[in-house]
Design a protein around this motif. Structure first.
Motif, PDB file in Angstrom:
ATOM      1  N   LYS A 294      44.237  56.331  36.725  1.00 46.87           N
ATOM      2  CA  LYS A 294      44.328  55.994  38.024  1.00 46.87           C
ATOM      3  C   LYS A 294      45.415  55.209  38.224  1.00 46.87           C
ATOM      4  O   LYS A 294      45.972  54.510  37.271  1.00 46.87           O
ATOM      5  CB  LYS A 294      43.079  55.055  38.429  1.00 46.87           C
ATOM      6  N   PHE A 296      47.692  51.941  38.658  1.00 46.09           N
ATOM      7  CA  PHE A 296      47.155  50.727  38.406  1.00 46.09           C
ATOM      8  C   PHE A 296      47.655  49.935  39.519  1.00 46.09           C
ATOM      9  O   PHE A 296      48.905  49.726  40.089  1.00 46.09           O
ATOM     10  CB  PHE A 296      48.169  50.212  37.057  1.00 46.09           C
ATOM     11  N   GLY A 297      46.510  49.520  40.142  1.00 40.31           N
ATOM     12  CA  GLY A 297      46.798  48.451  41.430  1.00 40.31           C
ATOM     13  C   GLY A 297      47.529  49.236  42.675  1.00 40.31           C
ATOM     14  O   GLY A 297      48.351  48.678  43.173  1.00 40.31           O
ATOM     15  N   TYR A 298      47.086  50.450  43.057  1.00 38.81           N
ATOM     16  CA  TYR A 298      47.369  51.055  44.160  1.00 38.81           C
ATOM     17  C   TYR A 298      47.587  50.210  45.411  1.00 38.81           C
ATOM     18  O   TYR A 298      48.781  50.087  46.031  1.00 38.81           O
ATOM     19  CB  TYR A 298      46.551  52.026  44.359  1.00 38.81           C
ATOM     20  N   ALA A 350      53.287  47.690  37.052  1.00 35.69           N
ATOM     21  CA  ALA A 350      52.313  48.382  37.340  1.00 35.69           C
ATOM     22  C   ALA A 350      52.388  49.829  37.017  1.00 35.69           C
ATOM     23  O   ALA A 350      51.433  50.296  36.484  1.00 35.69           O
ATOM     24  CB  ALA A 350      51.940  48.472  38.916  1.00 35.69           C
TER      25      ALA A 350
ATOM     26  N   GLY B  57      42.890  48.669  38.169  1.00 35.58           N
ATOM     27  CA  GLY B  57      43.965  47.687  38.448  1.00 35.58           C
ATOM     28  C   GLY B  57      43.923  46.994  39.606  1.00 35.58           C
ATOM     29  O   GLY B  57      44.734  46.627  40.195  1.00 35.58           O
ATOM     30  N   ILE B  66      49.822  41.586  35.684  1.00 30.77           N
ATOM     31  CA  ILE B  66      51.046  41.844  36.125  1.00 30.77           C
ATOM     32  C   ILE B  66      51.322  40.292  36.806  1.00 30.77           C
ATOM     33  O   ILE B  66      52.611  40.090  36.837  1.00 30.77           O
ATOM     34  CB  ILE B  66      50.662  42.441  37.583  1.00 30.77           C
TER      35      ILE B  66
END
Lengths: 567, 229
Positions: A294, A296-298, A350, B57, B66
Motif C-alpha cells: 500500500k 505509505f500515507g496516501y 513516504a 502509513g 516521516i
C-alpha cells in the motif's frame, strides 16, 4: 457515469457504435482520449530527440571549441545561442509538458477514474491541434531571415524585446508565438482534466479513492492555471515591444526589464512543479505495484502535494536575488524556497517508507521509478544551495545550476517518463516490452547521465558560467577542458543508450508478447479493461469499492484487490 | 579540499563557509536517504513465499517515521536560513564606507571601467577609462557603480564570489574589498546576445605601488592621445 448517461451522450463522439473509422479520423483527428494522449506522447518523444541532438551539438562545441561538429558543421556564436535557447524551450515545453502532463493525463485520467472519455473530447482534440501548430511554428523559427532566437529560454528583455540587440527580428517573435500557443494548448487540455476528474468518476469512487497520479496531474494543472496568466500577459507585452514599438520592458522608453522577470518566474517556478508532480504520481503508482505494498500515507501525500503547490507560488524571486531587486526581499524568498524542502521531503520519505516490508520485483518500470528517486534526491538537495541567497551570489547562472536542474528535470522527465511508458505500454498497445532491452536502456541512461552532470557541479564550483560557447576566452577556466570533453563523451553515450528504447518501443508494438488485461496484477481501473482498451474504454462501466492501493491485504489469497471487485 | 578558485575578497570566505555548512547538512541527509533506499531495495527484494506486509502509513505511530526525521530536516533548514541571512546581509544589504570608487559599464560585448583618476572623483576630466581591464587596490574597500548601455549584463568576479546584474536605466551600487593581489577573470553571467561568450575581462588586484604605476601610465597615455589630436 451511469450506463444510461453513457448511452445518451455518445452521439457526440461516436463510441458505443461499431462504426468503422478511417485512418484520418482514427489517427489524425481522433476524439478518443487515448489516441490524443499517444499523439502527445509521440510528439514529445520526437521533440526529445531534437532537443537531444541540439545538446549534442553545443556540448561538442564546448568540448572541441571551434571545430566542426559531425552532423552539424561549424557552430557559430549565433547558432550556439539558438541551440541552447531552443534546447531549453523544447525540453520544458515540447517534451516535459506533452509527455508528462498531456500524454499521461490524457491516457490515464479517464481510464483510472473509470469513465468513457474526457468530458470535452472536441476541446481535447483542439488542444493537440494547437500544440501541433506551435511545434511547426517553433521549427519555422529556424528558417526565417536572421535565424532562430538565441536569447536563452528565459527570454529576458531588453535583449528579447529589440531586434537591434538580439539580431533575430523574426526568430524572436516566432519563438514567443510558439510558446504562447503551446500554453493555450495546455490550458484547453487542463480544463478537460479537471472537469473530467471532478465529474466523471466511476460510481463509488470518493475523492480519497482517486489514484495518486490522477491527483497529482490535477494539482499540477491547477498550479499551471494559477501561474500562467502573468506569463501570457507578459508574452503579449513582449510581443508588442518586439513588433509595434511599445516599451513595457525597455528602459529607454520608460519600461522595466525586471518586470518581465517577475512575470516569467511567477510562472516559471511553479512550472517546475507542474512537471514534477505528474511524474511523482507515476513513480508512486509503480513502486506500490512492484513492491506489492500500500502507498505509505496516501492521504498525507495528497495534502502535502497541495502544500507544495501553494508554496511553489511564493518562491519565484529566488531567480532574481542578484537581478537588482531590493536586497531586503532576498531573505524572505530564501526562506520560502528552503521551506519547500519540507513537503518534498515528506513525499520522498513516504515513497522510501513504502518499500519497507515489500516484496520488490525489479521489472523495468520499477528500475526507472527507483532510479528516479535515487537521482532526484541529488537534484533536490542541491536546490538548497541555490535557494540560499548568499550562495546563489556565487552559483547564479553557473554550471552548478545547470547540473542541479538537470538532476531534477532528467529524473523527472526521462526517468519518470520511461517509468510511465514502460509501465503502461502493455495497456497502450496490448503488448509487453522486452525486459532485456529495457534494462540495457536503463543502465546506459543512468550511468551516462551521471557522467555528464557530476563534472558540471565541479566546473561550476570552479566558477564556470553557462551560456558561454568558448572557454578559451577565459584564462582561469581554459585549463578544465578534460572535464568538458568527459561530459560530452558521456552525453554521446546517453544518446546512444536511447537506441535500445527506440527499438524496443517500435518492435514491441508488433512483436511483443501479448499483455493481457492486467500483466502487473495492479488494482487501478485501467487494468480491468482490454489492452488496448476499445473506444469508450470499458465494456461494462466499473463501480468502485475501495482505494487504489490495497496490495497484500491480510487474509486474502491474492496479493492484489482491484478497485472494482466487490469484497 | 580546495574546489573553489582563489578566495580574494573579504566575503568570499563567508560564502565558501556557507557552502560547506550546506554541504555538511544536506550531504548527511542525502547519504542517509540513499543508504536507506538501497538497504530497503536489497532487504525487501522479492523472495519466494515471503508476502509483503500490509502497512497503510495512516496511523500516528507510522506517521512518526516521516515526521520525526522531518523535524530534524526543519532544524537543518532553519540553521541554513539563519546563516544565509547573515552572510547575505554582509554582502548585499550593507554598504560599508569606501575609499575607492569605480564605475563598471556593460555593453554588447565589452566591459568599460571608469576609474576616477588622481582626484578620486568620477565624472571629472581626469577620469581614466579602460576596456576589459579593471584595476583595483588590494585591502581597499571599493564601491562599484554598475550600469548597462543596452541589455542585461552581469558583472561576475568568481575570485570575489561577487555577482550582480547590470540593468539598463539603473545604476546599482555594490562593494568589495580585495584581499589578494593577482590577475583574474571577470565574466558576463547574463545572456547578452551573440557576443556573450566573448564578454570576458580581467581584473588586476594591485598593491598600492602597482596601482600608482599603472595610473601614471594611463595618465601618460591619455595626455599623448590628447596631444596627438
Amino acid at each position: 457515469m451511469s450506463k444510461t448517461d453513457h448511452q445518451v451522450h455518445p452521439s457526440d463522439h461516436g463510441h458505443g457504435h461499431d462504426h468503422e473509422m478511417n485512418f484520418w479520423s482514427k489517427y489524425i483527428f481522433p476524439l478518443d482520449h487515448k489516441m490524443i494522449g499517444l499523439q502527445y506522447l509521440w510528439t514529445g518523444l520526437f521533440m526529445a530527440l531534437v532537443g537531444g541532438f541540439f545538446a549534442y551539438v553545443f556540448r561538442m562545441q564546448l568540448a572541441f571549441p571551434g571545430e566542426s561538429v559531425p552532423g552539424f558543421g561549424h557552430v557559430s556564436p549565433a547558432s550556439y545561442n539558438a541551440l541552447i535557447t531552443n534546447h531549453g524551450t523544447i525540453m520544458i515545453f515540447w517534451v516535459a509538458m506533452p509527455m508528462l502532463v498531456a500524454a499521461f493525463g490524457n491516457i490515464l485520467i479517464p481510464l483510472m477514474i473509470g469513465c468513457d472519455d474526457m468530458v470535452f473530447p472536441r476541446l481535447n482534440r483542439l488542444s493537440y491541434q494547437i500544440f501541433f501548430i506551435s511545434t511547426v511554428l517553433l521549427f519555422v523559427g529556424f528558417f526565417v531571415p536572421g535565424g532562430a532566437f538565441g536569447g536563452a529560454w528565459t527570454s529576458y528583455p531588453p535583449l528579447s524585446a529589440r531586434a537591434e540587440y538580439n539580431l533575430t527580428p523574426w526568430g524572436a517573435s516566432i519563438w514567443l508565438l510558439a510558446v504562447a500557443l503551446e500554453i493555450v494548448a495546455f490550458l484547453l487540455g487542463g480544463i478537460n482534466f479537471i472537469t473530467t476528474t471532478m465529474n466523471s468518476r466511476a460510481p463509488g469512487m470518493k475523492m480519497m479513492d482517486i489514484p495518486i497520479v490522477v491527483w497529482m496531474i490535477n494539482i499540477a494543472v491547477v498550479l499551471f492555471m494559477f501561474s500562467v496568466g502573468p506569463l501570457v500577459a507578459g508574452a503579449v507585452m513582449l510581443l508588442f515591444d518586439q513588433t509595434i514599438g511599445t516599451s513595457f520592458f525597455v528602459p529607454s522608453g520608460g519600461g522595466d526589464p525586471v518586470l518581465w522577470q517577475h512575470l516569467f518566474w511567477f510562472f516559471g517556478h511553479p512550472e517546475v512543479y507542474v512537471i514534477l508532480l505528474p511524474e511523482m504520481g507515476i513513480v508512486a503508482e509503480i513502486i506500490t505495484v512492484f513492491s506489492r505494498k500500500k502507498l505509505f500515507g496516501y492521504k498525507m501525500i495528497v495534502y502535502t502535494t497541495f502544500m507544495v503547490g501553494i508554496l511553489s507560488m511564493i518562491v519565484w524571486a529566488h531567480h532574481q536575488f542578484i537581478a537588482g531587486i531590493d536586497p531586503r526581499m532576498a531573505s524572505i524568498f530564501s526562506f520560502t524556497t528552503i521551506l519547500i524542502s519540507i513537503p518534498i521531503a515528506v513525499i520522498f520519505f513516504a515513497y522510501i517508507a513504502t518499500l519497507y516490508g515489500g516484496s520488490i520485483e525489479f521489472k523495468v518500470p520499477m528500475l526507472w521509478a527507483l532510479g528516479m528517486i535515487a537521482e532526484f534526491l541529488l537534484g533536490g538537495v542541491t536546490g538548497i544551495y541555490l535557494g540560499a541567497s548568499a550562495l546563489d551570489v556565487y552559483f547564479h547562472d553557473n554550471t552548478f545550476v545547470v547540473a542541479h536542474f538537470h538532476y531534477t528535470l532528467i529524473p523527472v522527465v526521462f526517468f519518470g517518463g520511461f517509468a510511465g511508458i514502460t509501465y503502461w505500454y502493455p495497456k497502450m498497445f496490448g503488448k509487453m516490452m522486452s525486459e532485456t532491452l529495457g534494462k540495457l536502456h536503463f543502465w546506459g541512461t543512468t550511468i551516462f547521465f551521471n557522467g555528464i552532470f557530476i563534472p558540471l557541479f565541479f566546473l561550476g564550483l570552479a566558477g564556470q558560467h553557462r551560456r558561454i560557447y568558448d572557454y578559451r576566452n577565459f584564462p582561469d577556466l581554459a585549463g578544465m577542458q578534460d572535464l568538458r570533453i568527459f561530459a560530452t563523451m558521456c552525453l554521446i553515450g546517453l544518446l546512444i543508450s536511447q537506441i535500445p528504447f527506440i527499438i524496443n518501443f517500435v518492435r514491441s508494438i508488433k512483436n511483443g508478447e501479448d499483455a493481457g488485461k492486467n500483466p502487473w496484477k495492479a488494482n487501478t481501473l485501467e487494468w480491468i479493461t482490454a489492452s488496448p482498451p476499445p473506444h469508450g474504454n470499458f465494456a461494462e462501466m466499473p463501480t468502485v469499492y475501495r482505494g487504489p492501493y490495497e496490495y497484500s491485504v491480510p487474509g486474502r489469497k491474492e496479493d492484489f484487490w482491484p478497485q472494482n471487485q466487490p469484497s | 579540499m580546495n574546489i573553489f578558485p582563489v578566495s580574494a575578497s573579504t566575503f568570499s570566505g563567508d560564502i565558501d563557509g556557507l557552502f560547506w555548512l550546506v554541504t555538511t547538512l544536506v550531504g548527511f541527509w542525502f547519504i542517509l536517504s540513499e543508504l536507506l533506499l538501497f538497504y530497503l531495495i536489497f532487504r525487501f527484494r522479492r523472495k519466494k513465499g515471503v508476502k509483503a506486509q500490509y502497512i497503510a502509513g495512516e496511523s500516528r505511530k507510522e506517521m512518526a517515521w516521516i515526521f520525526v526525521p522531518l523535524f530534524f530536516v526543519i532544524l537543518c533548514d532553519i540553521s541554513i536560513d539563519l546563516r544565509t541571512h547573515s552572510v547575505w546581509q554582509k554582502i548585499k544589504e550593507t554598504l560599508p564606507q569606501a575609499t575607492e570608487k569605480v564605475r563598471v559599464i556593460g555593453q554588447q560585448w565589452t566591459w568599460v571601467f571608469v576609474h576616477p583618476g588622481p582626484d578620486g572623483v568620477l565624472d571629472t576630466s581626469d577620469d581614466i577609462e579602460t576596456v576589459n581591464e579593471l584595476h583595483v587596490k588590494v585591502n581597499t574597500t571599493t564601491h562599484y557603480e554598475l550600469q548597462s548601455r543596452d541589455v542585461l549584463h552581469n558583472f561576475s568576479v568568481p575570485v570575489f564570489r561577487l555577482k550582480q546584474d547590470a540593468i539598463p536605466g539603473r545604476a546599482i551600487t555594490g562593494w568589495f574589498e580585495a584581499t589578494q593581489t593577482g590577475e583574474y577573470d571577470i565574466q558576463c553571467a547574463e545572456m547578452c546576445g551573440i557576443g556573450h561568450g566573448l564578454m570576458g575581462a580581467r581584473i588586476f588586484i594591485d598593491t598600492q605601488e602597482q596601482y600608482e604605476t599603472w595610473m601614471a601610465q594611463e595618465i601618460q597615455k591619455q595626455q599623448n592621445y590628447v596631444a596627438s589630436k
